[in-house]
Design a protein around this motif. Structure first.
Motif, PDB file in Angstrom:
ATOM      1  N   ASP B  55     113.286  51.668  85.441  1.00 48.08           N
ATOM      2  CA  ASP B  55     112.256  52.012  84.475  1.00 48.08           C
ATOM      3  C   ASP B  55     110.930  52.202  85.193  1.00 48.08           C
ATOM      4  O   ASP B  55     110.272  51.222  85.552  1.00 48.08           O
ATOM      5  N   GLU B  56     110.543  53.454  85.385  1.00 50.44           N
ATOM      6  CA  GLU B  56     109.300  53.728  86.083  1.00 50.44           C
ATOM      7  C   GLU B  56     108.144  54.006  85.145  1.00 50.44           C
ATOM      8  O   GLU B  56     107.081  54.426  85.564  1.00 50.44           O
ATOM      9  N   GLN B  57     108.359  53.775  83.880  1.00 52.09           N
ATOM     10  CA  GLN B  57     107.254  53.971  82.938  1.00 52.09           C
ATOM     11  C   GLN B  57     106.179  52.944  83.189  1.00 52.09           C
ATOM     12  O   GLN B  57     106.460  51.774  83.419  1.00 52.09           O
ATOM     13  N   ASN B  58     104.961  53.404  83.155  1.00 57.92           N
ATOM     14  CA  ASN B  58     103.861  52.456  83.268  1.00 57.92           C
ATOM     15  C   ASN B  58     103.773  51.627  81.994  1.00 57.92           C
ATOM     16  O   ASN B  58     104.191  52.064  80.918  1.00 57.92           O
ATOM     17  N   GLU B  59     103.251  50.441  82.131  1.00 57.24           N
ATOM     18  CA  GLU B  59     103.162  49.553  80.979  1.00 57.24           C
ATOM     19  C   GLU B  59     101.742  49.046  80.832  1.00 57.24           C
ATOM     20  O   GLU B  59     101.058  48.785  81.813  1.00 57.24           O
ATOM     21  N   ILE B  60     101.347  48.939  79.592  1.00 57.42           N
ATOM     22  CA  ILE B  60     100.015  48.433  79.283  1.00 57.42           C
ATOM     23  C   ILE B  60     100.162  47.284  78.298  1.00 57.42           C
ATOM     24  O   ILE B  60     100.903  47.372  77.319  1.00 57.42           O
ATOM     25  N   SER B  61      99.451  46.211  78.592  1.00 58.00           N
ATOM     26  CA  SER B  61      99.428  45.074  77.680  1.00 58.00           C
ATOM     27  C   SER B  61      97.991  44.585  77.598  1.00 58.00           C
ATOM     28  O   SER B  61      97.518  43.872  78.485  1.00 58.00           O
ATOM     29  N   GLY B  62      97.304  45.001  76.578  1.00 57.40           N
ATOM     30  CA  GLY B  62      95.907  44.622  76.445  1.00 57.40           C
ATOM     31  C   GLY B  62      95.079  45.182  77.585  1.00 57.40           C
ATOM     32  O   GLY B  62      95.071  46.388  77.830  1.00 57.40           O
ATOM     33  N   ARG B  63      94.442  44.290  78.322  1.00 57.92           N
ATOM     34  CA  ARG B  63      93.608  44.738  79.457  1.00 57.92           C
ATOM     35  C   ARG B  63      94.422  44.912  80.726  1.00 57.92           C
ATOM     36  O   ARG B  63      93.885  45.324  81.748  1.00 57.92           O
ATOM     37  N   TYR B  64      95.691  44.551  80.676  1.00 55.88           N
ATOM     38  CA  TYR B  64      96.554  44.632  81.849  1.00 55.88           C
ATOM     39  C   TYR B  64      97.391  45.908  81.818  1.00 55.88           C
ATOM     40  O   TYR B  64      97.875  46.303  80.759  1.00 55.88           O
ATOM     41  N   SER B  65      97.551  46.514  82.984  1.00 53.61           N
ATOM     42  CA  SER B  65      98.466  47.641  83.086  1.00 53.61           C
ATOM     43  C   SER B  65      99.135  47.608  84.453  1.00 53.61           C
ATOM     44  O   SER B  65      98.595  47.059  85.416  1.00 53.61           O
ATOM     45  N   TRP B  66     100.334  48.195  84.488  1.00 54.09           N
ATOM     46  CA  TRP B  66     101.119  48.169  85.715  1.00 54.09           C
ATOM     47  C   TRP B  66     101.605  49.572  86.028  1.00 54.09           C
ATOM     48  O   TRP B  66     102.061  50.300  85.139  1.00 54.09           O
ATOM     49  N   ASN B  67     101.514  49.933  87.287  1.00 57.45           N
ATOM     50  CA  ASN B  67     101.914  51.247  87.754  1.00 57.45           C
ATOM     51  C   ASN B  67     103.041  51.084  88.762  1.00 57.45           C
ATOM     52  O   ASN B  67     102.807  50.640  89.892  1.00 57.45           O
ATOM     53  N   PHE B  68     104.252  51.429  88.354  1.00 56.45           N
ATOM     54  CA  PHE B  68     105.420  51.303  89.215  1.00 56.45           C
ATOM     55  C   PHE B  68     105.752  52.685  89.760  1.00 56.45           C
ATOM     56  O   PHE B  68     106.005  53.609  88.990  1.00 56.45           O
ATOM     57  N   GLN B  69     105.766  52.825  91.066  1.00 56.74           N
ATOM     58  CA  GLN B  69     106.127  54.091  91.702  1.00 56.74           C
ATOM     59  C   GLN B  69     107.221  53.827  92.728  1.00 56.74           C
ATOM     60  O   GLN B  69     106.947  53.327  93.827  1.00 56.74           O
ATOM     61  N   LYS B  70     108.419  54.211  92.366  1.00 55.26           N
ATOM     62  CA  LYS B  70     109.559  53.961  93.241  1.00 55.26           C
ATOM     63  C   LYS B  70     109.444  54.757  94.533  1.00 55.26           C
ATOM     64  O   LYS B  70     109.865  54.315  95.604  1.00 55.26           O
ATOM     65  N   SER B  71     108.854  55.941  94.451  1.00 57.63           N
ATOM     66  CA  SER B  71     108.766  56.814  95.622  1.00 57.63           C
ATOM     67  C   SER B  71     107.936  56.197  96.735  1.00 57.63           C
ATOM     68  O   SER B  71     108.150  56.470  97.920  1.00 57.63           O
TER      69      SER B  71
END
Lengths: 115, 116
Positions: B55-71
């Motif tokens: 799952d490479e979708q970015n996720e946002i939770s309130g003020r937090y966000s995560w950027n997953f880049q497998k490449s």
């Protein structure tokens, strides 16, 4: 639900003494992990159990360290004899097995100081 | 062997600034899980997020966000409009695939200080 419980929260002992750290995992969790946190080495896995059986103890630093899990609700990490370099925070964590959540839940840690 | 690198040892920002914590990982597993944990001054480890390698979708939770880049084998964490209460050590961690014990390999952590 109660989380992972560790005791004692703080332990101060003298070099050469035996130290026993205790952990009660979350009920129903099949895996139990012991981690150690130091400034020099960060968070490192010492040993883990699956269904009370030790699976991998390759992280245990030396023979002075031993861990047991006599039943599903209790584990101990023993250091005998303790040395000043064993001073660290020791965390216990547990998680469910199978296809359940793979999140590990951590206890509050035991801060060990060996003088 | 698994490895997690958090190159930023310490970051200091002023309140309300955005801040990104970097995490780069190495693994030979084709499936794996990535985590972020927060360790506030009180010392406990608080779970923030889990991401599986499919799952490479970015996720946002309130003020937090995560950027997953497998490449690029990266799983970066951004705090938007930082607050003093965000001050903590943040750990990125990696575990193996479903069916393994999935013990965690931690990065060395990033100490975040948010100044008022």
């Amino acid at each position: 639900d109660a989380g992972v419980i560790q005791s004692p929260r703080h332990e101060v002992t003298e070099m050469g003494q035996e130290v026993t750290l205790r952990c009660k995992p979350i009920s129903g969790h099949d895996y139990l992990f012991w981690y150690r946190q130091t400034m020099m080495r960060g968070l490192e896995l010492l040993i883990y159990f699956n269904n009370n059986v030790p699976i991998d103890d390759s992280g245990m630093p030396e023979d002075r360290f031993s861990a047991k899990m006599p039943n599903a609700s209790f584990s101990t990490l023993k250091i005998q004899p303790s040395e000043p370099r064993d001073s660290a925070v020791y965390f216990c964590a547990s998680r469910r097995g199978g296809t359940g959540s793979d999140e590990q839940f951590f206890g509050p840690g035991t801060r060990l100081t060996v003088l | 062997a698994q490895k997690v690198t958090q190159a930023q040892t310490e970051i200091s920002v002023v309140e309300k600034e955005d801040v990104t914590l970097d995490c780069v990982y190495e693994t030979r597993d084709t499936t794996y899980y990535l985590f972020w944990y927060k360790q506030p001054p009180s010392g406990e480890l608080v779970f923030l997020i889990r991401r599986n390698s499919f799952d490479e979708q970015n996720e946002i939770s309130g003020r937090y966000s995560w950027n997953f880049q497998k490449s690029t084998s990266s799983f970066n964490f951004t705090i938007t409009a930082s607050q003093v209460v965000d001050s903590a050590v943040y750990f990125c961690a990696l575990s193996g695939p479903r069916g393994s014990a999935r013990q965690l390999t931690f990065g060395s952590g990033t100490q975040l200080t948010v100044l008022p």
